[in-house]
Design an enzyme around this catalytic site. Structure first.
Site, PDB file in Angstrom:
ATOM      1  N   HIS A  49      -3.753  -5.111   0.553  1.00 55.12           N
ATOM      2  CA  HIS A  49      -3.251  -5.613   1.838  1.00 55.12           C
ATOM      3  C   HIS A  49      -3.328  -7.143   1.879  1.00 55.12           C
ATOM      4  O   HIS A  49      -4.413  -7.708   2.052  1.00 55.12           O
ATOM      5  CB  HIS A  49      -4.054  -5.023   2.995  1.00 55.12           C
ATOM      6  CG  HIS A  49      -3.777  -3.578   3.237  1.00 55.12           C
ATOM      7  ND1 HIS A  49      -2.751  -3.142   4.054  1.00 55.12           N
ATOM      8  CD2 HIS A  49      -4.366  -2.454   2.743  1.00 55.12           C
ATOM      9  CE1 HIS A  49      -2.729  -1.822   4.066  1.00 55.12           C
ATOM     10  NE2 HIS A  49      -3.700  -1.370   3.284  1.00 55.12           N
ATOM     11  N   GLY A  57      -2.263 -14.671  35.119  1.00 55.97           N
ATOM     12  CA  GLY A  57      -2.517 -14.699  33.684  1.00 55.97           C
ATOM     13  C   GLY A  57      -1.489 -15.516  32.932  1.00 55.97           C
ATOM     14  O   GLY A  57      -0.462 -15.928  33.475  1.00 55.97           O
ATOM     15  N   GLU A  59      -2.256  -9.024   4.207  1.00 55.16           N
ATOM     16  CA  GLU A  59      -2.307  -9.504   5.587  1.00 55.16           C
ATOM     17  C   GLU A  59      -3.722  -9.625   6.134  1.00 55.16           C
ATOM     18  O   GLU A  59      -3.942 -10.259   7.172  1.00 55.16           O
ATOM     19  CB  GLU A  59      -1.476  -8.589   6.497  1.00 55.16           C
ATOM     20  CG  GLU A  59      -2.038  -7.202   6.724  1.00 55.16           C
ATOM     21  CD  GLU A  59      -1.637  -6.185   5.659  1.00 55.16           C
ATOM     22  OE1 GLU A  59      -1.745  -4.978   5.914  1.00 55.16           O
ATOM     23  OE2 GLU A  59      -1.234  -6.599   4.547  1.00 55.16           O
ATOM     24  N   ASP A 105       0.617 -14.680  30.478  1.00 50.01           N
ATOM     25  CA  ASP A 105       1.926 -14.094  30.192  1.00 50.01           C
ATOM     26  C   ASP A 105       2.897 -14.293  31.352  1.00 50.01           C
ATOM     27  O   ASP A 105       4.006 -14.798  31.166  1.00 50.01           O
ATOM     28  CB  ASP A 105       1.787 -12.599  29.872  1.00 50.01           C
ATOM     29  CG  ASP A 105       0.914 -12.332  28.659  1.00 50.01           C
ATOM     30  OD1 ASP A 105       0.766 -13.248  27.830  1.00 50.01           O
ATOM     31  OD2 ASP A 105       0.378 -11.220  28.537  1.00 50.01           O
ATOM     32  N   SER A 106       2.501 -13.873  32.540  1.00 46.77           N
ATOM     33  CA  SER A 106       3.408 -14.003  33.679  1.00 46.77           C
ATOM     34  C   SER A 106       3.632 -15.468  34.040  1.00 46.77           C
ATOM     35  O   SER A 106       4.724 -15.844  34.484  1.00 46.77           O
ATOM     36  CB  SER A 106       2.882 -13.230  34.897  1.00 46.77           C
ATOM     37  OG  SER A 106       1.679 -13.776  35.380  1.00 46.77           O
ATOM     38  N   SER A 107       2.620 -16.323  33.811  1.00 44.61           N
ATOM     39  CA  SER A 107       2.762 -17.745  34.128  1.00 44.61           C
ATOM     40  C   SER A 107       3.780 -18.423  33.211  1.00 44.61           C
ATOM     41  O   SER A 107       4.639 -19.182  33.667  1.00 44.61           O
ATOM     42  CB  SER A 107       1.409 -18.454  34.010  1.00 44.61           C
ATOM     43  OG  SER A 107       0.466 -17.902  34.904  1.00 44.61           O
ATOM     44  N   CYS A 123       0.832  -1.207   0.000  1.00 49.49           N
ATOM     45  CA  CYS A 123       0.000   0.000   0.000  1.00 49.49           C
ATOM     46  C   CYS A 123       0.871   1.262   0.000  1.00 49.49           C
ATOM     47  O   CYS A 123       1.493   1.567  -0.999  1.00 49.49           O
ATOM     48  CB  CYS A 123      -0.986  -0.034   1.168  1.00 49.49           C
ATOM     49  SG  CYS A 123      -2.379   1.099   0.962  1.00 49.49           S
ATOM     50  N   SER A 170       0.558 -12.716  38.099  1.00 49.44           N
ATOM     51  CA  SER A 170      -0.795 -12.156  38.084  1.00 49.44           C
ATOM     52  C   SER A 170      -1.857 -13.244  37.986  1.00 49.44           C
ATOM     53  O   SER A 170      -3.035 -12.976  38.162  1.00 49.44           O
ATOM     54  CB  SER A 170      -0.945 -11.216  36.885  1.00 49.44           C
ATOM     55  OG  SER A 170      -0.907 -11.961  35.673  1.00 49.44           O
TER      56      SER A 170
END
Length: 509
Positions: A167, A223, A169, A225-227, A79, A221
């Site tokens: 595009h 969650g 994607e 990510d932290s796990s 684009c 947390s």
């Protein structure tokens, strides 16, 4: 050395999507601002120029320095990127007679082009631009056209440089993933071997080398990510990692004990700290959402600091930062890269004189989950919906009280358990109950009531950047509404949020 694709960002809303699609090919890529990117080394096999909200004819149009890239490395302009490569090198870009936006079909496709191998004529693509390439330099060759866009795609002869005005994607470009694969594999020659297992192996090795025998503290947390960050660090340094899980009094019903139990079964060294009263006392009488966040963040830092200082010789603070956190924090308008405080531990490194380590900072959310599965973590932790750092504080609109928290926890528990029981939990990205600062009239038995209203919220998304409301079955919503009103004292009305992001946000505060 892992093969790499660089994506230069000109501010397009689709830039992250380009990266996600390339990552799906098991090819590693990085997003950098067009005016602040690393000098390509031997690992860089190709470069992509993203779209942009700007026109190449604007006085403030982004102009990248492509010396060392163009003619030396494979290059794909998408684009705005395609229009820039045409305009800047002698072609002509003009306003479209009509806005070129939406679905179109490639009437002509050069199937001999490495970029378009296996791409069928008449394939659907997605256009999104107000300008069009009206003329191209002599050594540019058209390799794709739609009925209205003659220069739908081009190749610069003598170079591995391509431009496309659509595009690839986005979902609406039916064979877009194949086009990106052609560029990454056929044109760039990337070895597509960047898998969860290879990421785990490389990350654990790098963590061992970087941390050595130092001690690390991580704020959990509950969650994903932290796990996942905790498990990766545990694999690398074992008991030199200490995790702290703080109960701020704003978690879901029974979440503190349930999450602690899950972590202990995983062999992690976790310390649970119940600081509920400290947080709730500090929040008393506060209604402004930004003030709530600051109070919670400050209290978390104080509690975490006190607990972390009890651990001797800690030198590192681990965070569950993921790639969208990093990308969103870098402006394409200037070279400065300022990281947002995406986590409750913001401010801790300076306060505690700790170095920061972020083992997941290269991954998108879905990739974090793939790594978690490769680490054989419990599925309920991997599939857990995102939950805001301030917790229920930003799902209680207005001031917070212990009674309001109880009401919301009970309603939320009914909603989440119902989603799981009826196999709907994994079909939504995030689900929540919001307690409104209004009361409504109702009738229960022969009595008139004047009680709280709650909102059910459930959305579809891939990364939280955009989201659409989930079309949950009406009979399911009816059952949840009935259960909440009948079982939670203090609620007499339930409504369902059918707003998408944008213009709304997923959370209400």
């Amino acid at each position: 050395m892992t093969d790499k694709i660089l994506i230069l960002d000109f501010g397009s809303q689709y830039t992250q999507l380009i990266a996600r699609k390339i990552r799906e090919l098991n090819a590693y890529c990085e997003i950098h601002p067009y005016n602040h990117f690393p000098k390509p080394d031997a690992s860089v096999k190709g470069v992509i120029l993203s779209g942009s909200p700007y026109s190449v004819r604007d006085t403030e149009a982004p102009i990248p320095d492509l010396s060392g890239i163009k003619e030396r490395l494979p290059l794909l302009g998408i684009c705005y990127g395609a229009q820039y490569l045409a305009h800047y090198y002698g072609g002509e870009v003009l306003p479209s007679d009509s806005r070129e936006y939406g679905r179109a079909k490639l009437k002509y496709v050069d199937e001999n082009s490495p970029l378009f191998q296996g791409i069928e004529p008449e394939t659907q693509v997605w256009m999104s631009h107000g300008d069009t390439i009206a003329g191209i330099p002599e050594h540019y060759r058209i390799i794709g056209s739609t009925e209205d866009v003659k220069v739908g795609a081009y190749h610069i002869e003598g170079e591995d440089t391509y431009g496309i005005q659509f595009h690839p994607e986005v979902y609406h470009t039916v064979q877009g993933q194949k086009i990106l694969e052609n560029f990454v594999v056929n044109v760039c020659g990337v070895s597509c071997n960047w898998t969860p297992d290879s990421f785990i192996e490389t990350t654990i090795r790098e963590l061992k080398e970087k941390i050595g025998n130092d001690k690390v503290v991580l704020g959990l947390s509950g969650g994903v990510d932290s796990s996942v960050a905790a498990v990766l660090l545990h694999r690398a340094i074992g008991t030199d990692l200490t995790c702290i899980f703080v109960n701020n009094g704003l978690l879901r019903k029974n979440e503190f004990t349930q999450v602690l139990d899950s972590y202990r079964h995983m062999g992690l060294n976790v310390k649970g700290v119940d600081a509920s009263d400290r947080f709730l006392d500090a929040l008393a009488g506060i209604s402004d959402p930004e003030k709530k966040r600051k109070i919670i963040g400050r209290a978390f830092i104080e509690v975490f600091d006190e607990e972390a200082r009890k651990i001797r010789e800690v030198k590192w603070l681990a965070q569950g930062t993921i790639y969208p956190d990093v990308i969103e924090s870098v402006s394409v308008k200037g070279p400065s890269a300022t990281i947002k405080s995406h986590h409750n531990v913001g401010g801790l490194p300076e306060r505690m004189h700790l170095r920061v380590i972020e083992p997941l900072r290269l991954l998108f959310k879905d990739e974090v989950r793939r790594v978690g599965r490769a680490l054989e973590m419990p599925e309920h932790l991997i599939r857990r919906h995102p939950f805001p750092g301030p917790g229920l504080a930003i799902r209680i609109l207005g001031d917070i009280s212990r009674d309001k928290i109880r009401i919301l926890q009970e309603a939320d528990d009914i909603f989440i358990r119902s989603l799981k029981r009826e196999d709907l939990y994994d079909k939504v990205w995030q689900a929540a109950v919001i307690l409104l600062p209004v009361q409504s009239v109702g009738v229960m038995g022969d009595e008139r009531t004047y009680e709280h209203v709650v909102v059910l919220r459930a959305v579809h998304s891939t990364d939280g950047m955009t989201a659409d409301w989930s079309h949950l079955p009406y009979d399911f919503l009816a059952r949840v509404s009935s259960d909440i009103i009948n079982k939670v004292k203090g609620i007499n009305r339930v409504v369902y949020d059918i707003s998408s992001k944008p213009p709304a946000t997923i959370e209400w505060e």
